[in-house]
Design a protein around this motif. Sequence first.
Motif, PDB file in Angstrom:
ATOM      1  N   ILE A 109      35.059  52.150  47.429  1.00 35.01           N
ATOM      2  CA  ILE A 109      35.187  52.634  46.068  1.00 35.01           C
ATOM      3  C   ILE A 109      36.636  53.021  45.790  1.00 35.01           C
ATOM      4  CG2 ILE A 109      34.558  54.518  44.492  1.00 35.01           C
ATOM      5  CD1 ILE A 109      31.827  54.600  45.772  1.00 35.01           C
ATOM      6  N   ASP A 110      37.128  52.596  44.659  1.00 32.61           N
ATOM      7  CA  ASP A 110      38.426  53.091  44.188  1.00 32.61           C
ATOM      8  C   ASP A 110      38.119  54.187  43.168  1.00 32.61           C
ATOM      9  OD1 ASP A 110      40.704  53.679  42.829  1.00 32.61           O
ATOM     10  OD2 ASP A 110      41.225  51.605  42.336  1.00 32.61           O
ATOM     11  N   VAL A 122      39.811  56.273  41.518  1.00 28.09           N
ATOM     12  CA  VAL A 122      40.644  56.359  40.315  1.00 28.09           C
ATOM     13  C   VAL A 122      40.243  55.257  39.322  1.00 28.09           C
ATOM     14  CG1 VAL A 122      42.993  56.256  39.412  1.00 28.09           C
ATOM     15  CG2 VAL A 122      42.539  57.387  41.597  1.00 28.09           C
ATOM     16  N   GLY A 123      40.147  54.026  39.863  1.00 26.06           N
ATOM     17  CA  GLY A 123      39.784  52.892  38.989  1.00 26.06           C
ATOM     18  C   GLY A 123      38.397  53.058  38.399  1.00 26.06           C
ATOM     19  N   LEU A 124      37.458  53.453  39.264  1.00 21.00           N
ATOM     20  CA  LEU A 124      36.082  53.615  38.785  1.00 21.00           C
ATOM     21  C   LEU A 124      35.987  54.786  37.805  1.00 21.00           C
ATOM     22  CD1 LEU A 124      33.388  52.300  39.068  1.00 21.00           C
ATOM     23  CD2 LEU A 124      32.898  53.699  41.066  1.00 21.00           C
ATOM     24  N   GLY A 125      36.767  55.820  38.105  1.00 20.63           N
ATOM     25  CA  GLY A 125      36.807  56.967  37.193  1.00 20.63           C
ATOM     26  C   GLY A 125      37.304  56.553  35.813  1.00 20.63           C
ATOM     27  N   ALA A 183      26.816  47.049  38.372  1.00 15.98           N
ATOM     28  CA  ALA A 183      27.550  46.094  37.541  1.00 15.98           C
ATOM     29  C   ALA A 183      26.850  45.828  36.208  1.00 15.98           C
ATOM     30  CB  ALA A 183      27.744  44.790  38.298  1.00 15.98           C
ATOM     31  N   GLY A 184      25.549  45.651  36.259  1.00 13.93           N
ATOM     32  CA  GLY A 184      24.816  45.346  35.024  1.00 13.93           C
ATOM     33  C   GLY A 184      24.123  46.551  34.432  1.00 13.93           C
ATOM     34  N   ALA A 185      24.625  47.746  34.800  1.00 15.67           N
ATOM     35  CA  ALA A 185      23.900  48.971  34.425  1.00 15.67           C
ATOM     36  C   ALA A 185      23.809  49.181  32.924  1.00 15.67           C
ATOM     37  CB  ALA A 185      24.559  50.181  35.085  1.00 15.67           C
ATOM     38  N   PHE A 186      24.738  48.635  32.175  1.00 20.00           N
ATOM     39  CA  PHE A 186      24.709  48.865  30.729  1.00 20.00           C
ATOM     40  C   PHE A 186      23.968  47.757  29.975  1.00 20.00           C
ATOM     41  CE2 PHE A 186      26.873  52.644  29.178  1.00 20.00           C
ATOM     42  CZ  PHE A 186      27.292  53.182  30.389  1.00 20.00           C
ATOM     43  N   THR A 233      32.999  46.161  39.091  1.00 22.04           N
ATOM     44  CA  THR A 233      33.027  45.483  40.405  1.00 22.04           C
ATOM     45  C   THR A 233      34.440  45.402  40.977  1.00 22.04           C
ATOM     46  OG1 THR A 233      33.007  43.426  39.157  1.00 22.04           O
ATOM     47  CG2 THR A 233      30.918  44.113  40.144  1.00 22.04           C
ATOM     48  N   ASP A 234      35.467  45.609  40.150  1.00 30.35           N
ATOM     49  CA  ASP A 234      36.837  45.610  40.674  1.00 30.35           C
ATOM     50  C   ASP A 234      37.094  46.850  41.530  1.00 30.35           C
ATOM     51  OD1 ASP A 234      37.231  43.339  39.263  1.00 30.35           O
ATOM     52  OD2 ASP A 234      38.311  44.280  37.600  1.00 30.35           O
ATOM     53  N   TYR A 235      36.300  47.882  41.310  1.00 25.85           N
ATOM     54  CA  TYR A 235      36.578  49.172  41.969  1.00 25.85           C
ATOM     55  C   TYR A 235      35.416  49.662  42.835  1.00 25.85           C
ATOM     56  CZ  TYR A 235      39.860  48.933  38.115  1.00 25.85           C
ATOM     57  OH  TYR A 235      40.808  48.502  37.231  1.00 25.85           O
TER      58      TYR A 235
END
Lengths: 123, 391
Positions: free
Chosen positions: A6-7, A9-12, B62-65, B48-50
Amino acid sequence: MGAYEIDPVGLGAVMLNADVHVQNLRDDNTLTTALSSAESAAKDVSVVVEALSSFEANLAIPAKDNIISLCEGRLVATQTLVDAYVEASAEQGENARISSEAIDTARDTLDRDQYGAVDLNEL
Amino acid sequence: MARFPQLDKLDNWPDPQTIRDAATDLNTAGEKYKTEVDGAKTEWSSVTDYYQTDTGLQIQLAGAFNLPSDRAENLATALGEAKSALNTWAGAVEALETRNTDAQAAAAAFPGGLTSDDPAYQEEIDRINGLINGVVTDYETANEACAQTLTGITVPIANEHGQALGWGGITTGYFETILGQVHYEYKPPTTPTFSRREFLRGLPNLAQGLDPDGRPVKLDVPEPDFNRDIQMTHTGTDADGNRLRQPNGIRIGGGALSVLAAGFTFASERQKAEERLLQENPNLSEEELENEVGQETLVRGGTAIATGVATGAIIGSVVPGAGTLVGAGVGLVIGTGVAVALELSGWQDDINDFVMDGFNKYVPEGIQEGVGEAGDFVGDLVTGNWGELFD
């Protein structure tokens, strides 16, 4: 224990950006105002006023609240994972593993939204 | 005024343009909700990038929304339908305005040069009343049509607690009169709900009649209000116009069980009715007896089954995932247990008596006889072929 990358910061940031829209939904009174205007426009026509009132109480407002609740549930579930990851990172460094309790909590939050309080016909 | 009794119904009509403006605002509100949720969904697409997990441990974020987005679209569609209903109504009101004005003008101009002893005097009153009444009738028809369209609007999710389950007068909700018709109003269960995970973890406890934490299950069964005036429409819809239905699990997995239970119930009611009617009136002809027994079998047996199924559905709705085979199955089993408790306590008979009284009081005799023949057929089926299943 689960292996997650998990990133925070990015996810936040993703969560914050999504929450801006959710906050707009929370603050929005367009629907209630429009329904109130429609009831006023119907004036003395009681059958239409009652139908609009029923539409508001049993369908429109609960559906709106449900949508907001679903969005919030997703943010809460994600926040649970991020918090658990941050905590695990502080203890375990780069090989941080999120506790199964946190994973279960996040899943439960999504499960509750998905199955506990919403449309049973979609199952 | 006495000459034109409906004249005041031509006053204070709604303004079509105001209705149209409100209708547009409703549609705008729906579109706004959809735009915002879609905005959140777009932001979410980069999750998914993070965030990545092992396949087996993955939580699908990813598809939560997608689900909220679908719901927002449903709401927008419903509000679009409301807009359409209101616009149609505005058009109908507008089309009647000229006739309204003409009728009011004719009434205002009366009696003109006519005197009450003139034969044309009464003719003119009748003519003007014809104008007024025609406009009022068309206006009220348009009002009713708009109300009905609004009442019939549905979205897949009726309210935040999900759709009402089961069919019949006894579920977790109550009936209320809306626009002269009785609709079912869903009331969420008062017992606590469990998450699906908690539920599955606690399944062994549930099998022993305990809650997931091993505590005794307390059920709040509402006391029936026998004095309430219930008029069943049998439309099978809830307050939102959604069709009442059993959870999928009951329909798919519990079908055989339901048929089995129905057979026992009808057989039991038939036997009770036969014994009682013979005691009360030994002089009944065989044909009269069969018909009376048939009526009671179908009405009382049907009520008992409705109670059992509805009770099962209530419990099914308490457990998340009630639409699944497991949730509904447990609901059905517990529901059957409650139904047995009702039977033992005498409540089931009270409920059956209540419905039977209403049947005798309100259903025309000809229809009662038809029901009796149908019930007689069912009775023969369950007391004849049914028993052979267990020989």
